[in-house]
Design an enzyme around this catalytic site. Sequence first.
Site, short mmCIF file in Angstrom:
data_model
loop_
_atom_site.label_atom_id
_atom_site.label_comp_id
_atom_site.label_asym_id
_atom_site.label_seq_id
_atom_site.Cartn_x
_atom_site.Cartn_y
_atom_site.Cartn_z
CB VAL A 19 1.51 -0.08 3.98
CG1 VAL A 19 1.24 -1.20 4.98
CG2 VAL A 19 0.87 1.22 4.47
N GLY A 23 0.82 -1.20 0.00
CA GLY A 23 0.00 0.00 0.00
C GLY A 23 0.85 1.24 0.00
NE ARG A 24 4.23 4.00 -3.49
CZ ARG A 24 5.51 4.24 -3.21
NH1 ARG A 24 5.88 5.44 -2.83
NH2 ARG A 24 6.40 3.27 -3.33
N GLY A 25 0.39 5.75 0.48
CA GLY A 25 -0.45 6.91 0.71
C GLY A 25 0.38 8.15 0.89
N GLY A 34 2.96 7.80 3.83
CA GLY A 34 3.99 6.78 3.83
C GLY A 34 3.63 5.57 2.99
CG ASP A 50 -6.36 10.76 3.85
OD1 ASP A 50 -7.17 11.09 2.95
OD2 ASP A 50 -5.26 10.26 3.63
#
Length: 814
Positions: free
Chosen positions: A523, A516-518, A521, A629
């Site tokens: 994951v 995952g990416r946000g 950061g 968010d």
Amino acid sequence: MRAPFLFIVISLLLSSPFSSSTLLSITKGSSLFVEKPNKVLISPNGVFSSGFYPVGNNTYCFAIWYSQSLNDRSHTVVWMANRDRPVNGRHSKLSLLKTGNIILTDAYRLIVWATDTTTTSLAQLELYDTGNLVLHTLEGEILWQSFNSPTDTLLPLQPLTKNTMLVSSRSQNNYSSGFYKFYFDGDNVLRLRFDGLKVSSMYWPTPWLQPWENGRSTYNNSRIAILDPSGHFKSSDNFKFSAADMGTGPKRRLTLDVDGNLRLYSLNEKLSAWVVTWQAKSNPCTIHGICGPNSLCNYHRKGGRRCNCIPGFKMKNHTDWSYGCEPYFNLLCDEEAGFIKLPHLDCYGQDIAYFPNQTFERCKEKCSKDCNCKGFQFKYDRPNGYYLCYTKALLLGSSEGIEETMYIKLPKSNLSSYDKPTQELRLDCSQQVTTPLYRNYKKKKENSKVKFMLWFACGCGGVEIIGFLFVLYVLYRDRQRSRATEKGYLQVGSGFRKYTYAELKKATLNFSIEIGRGGSGVVYEGTLSDNRVAAIKRLTEANQGEEEFLAEVSTIGRLNHMNLIETWGYCVEGKHRLLVYEYMEHGSLAENITSNTLDWKKRFEIALGTAKGLAYLHEECLEWVLHCDVKPQNILLDSNYQPKVADFGLSKLFNRGNIGNSSFSRMRGTRGYMAPEWVFNLPITSKVDVYSYGVVMLEMITGRSPTGTVHAMDDNGGMEQRRLVTWVTEKMHETTGNGSWIEEIVDTAMDGEYDKNKMELLVRVALQCAEEDKNARPTMSKVVEMLLGHENDEFEKSSIPCIIDRATNESSCS
């Protein structure tokens, strides 16, 4: 006469381990040291003492206690500054700085608690005769006082206000924050609440009665209560009581005990023991969470409270009943189930669904077919003349003096083996051990080494640089030792583990498996040393200070809800900031929407579970948390497709006393899900999360992303673009009264297999959440109420449907 008097005074002084060296005040620039436990503050009348109090092996809290010891030589603690972050038995101190700030520092100067006060005047810290620890100027201005931040005890003349609450201790030997709270609710009423690991519920005053039926008033919003020295307690909600021995004289305290009962104590000076002179609950079995899940509670005046497991279950932790019981069996979803009848048992809360006017067989069938159902309650509703059915996701109950009957779901293959009385179980106190905090102190050698290097430099001249580098090495080594020491006490104080960067780098195979990416950061998937699969998030905002980060992760560690991702630990080393979460087998909601794996039932459960998680963050936990968010990428799904909200806590923490402070240094969130308040620089409240939730629900219903646009036909027959919220609203108004508009907006992946009434309910709730005006949006608890209130199939298409009140079985429409 003088000699016997002096002998008595000396005997009293020697009887207390804290009284050999006392102070009346602390002034600017002075400190109290943990290595000197006999040096304490004492009130002028000698009743109260304040200093470092031992709470474990080599573990201390800064506290206030009654100076007089009890018959077992223990002391009664009435306040603690750092109950959740104990300090080391060496190199810790409480200091009154010259700036006017009081700080409590652990070894190597890590600040664990502070008053955050400033003054240019002369100030001193003094313990008053009332037990109030006060920081004040010489002119009399109060800068800080312990009466404004109670722990589990209220002393006479100490007010309980809308900004304070009592929180029980975890156990008799563990002073950290427990599961029970005594506070003023939003309706101006004093309440007792159980905040467990998975559920929260109010149990006093009688929860199914209205405030006025409990003799309370909701009209006085001053929200203040006080206990006077004579034993009279009075609150602004009209609640009052008096001690059984009312009158001046005895020392008194009002304490929220570890078992969740609020009790008033008076000190019997002759027996050196506290006597209960009033209590909120006469039957402890009516206190929620007292025996944990899947258990029975029985109370007898002579024998006291007894906890037992429901048939088919066994005690989970033989030293702590709060963990409850766990099943002997493993009931598979497609396995045939049977039921055993347990009379005089009522499982409060955790209703999966409510079905009015049902037969016993239909109620039994509904629970059998629901994999999440653990049992059901079947009761007769006298006013309406039919039976009610409540299916339960969790068995939390009481069995003393209850007229209700529960039916527990068990494997039918060996049902007869469980249909027998449960064996009485008691705590095994012999297994209760105190785990010492890890300490590894060595005498510092910096001074001798530095002196040696200086003398050597004077003699040899050319080795000054080597000596300088050697000193740097020594400082670096001691810093590493302090980090190793921090690991022990932070693990005890915060309740979850601190990992090293090397451990997490190894667990993630050098951060090679990205899941995952946000914006905050990336994951990664990892396997911890105990073989647990974890999600490890590497934060990109590494400019955050270490103490600020530790304070925030400590708060995250205390948030527990079945619809919030569980945080297992963290890492803070240099510029590295990482969080360790539980791993979710089915990934994020975003992945599942696009992969078409969600049927209608799963989508509705995701909407309901997400609303519950956000409602807990906004309204139920000790510190209000704004997520800021909410989006499908931050809603994760477990093996049963139950939702868990992730990435909460590091966005914005709101203390209950400062909820009006809504300043943000920058905009937060993701385009398409952000509320208008961010764009127009309006005050930020919990309604920004409500807006984002509404958009996410519309995306889940329609399968269309809000970050793009929807093509719609204009008045001239051409095509133009619409925002998702605008498009759904227009579709609803274009065909009002015609059910076809639902079919036009619903994700085609569902192939028309959904409940149209509930779908319309969910759409209308989502649109109300996504209103431009934040005042028109409901709270998340109201959203939960609307979704739960319509498990039956009745639906009014003209507006949000009526809500059925379980306590009165009356309906109200919004």
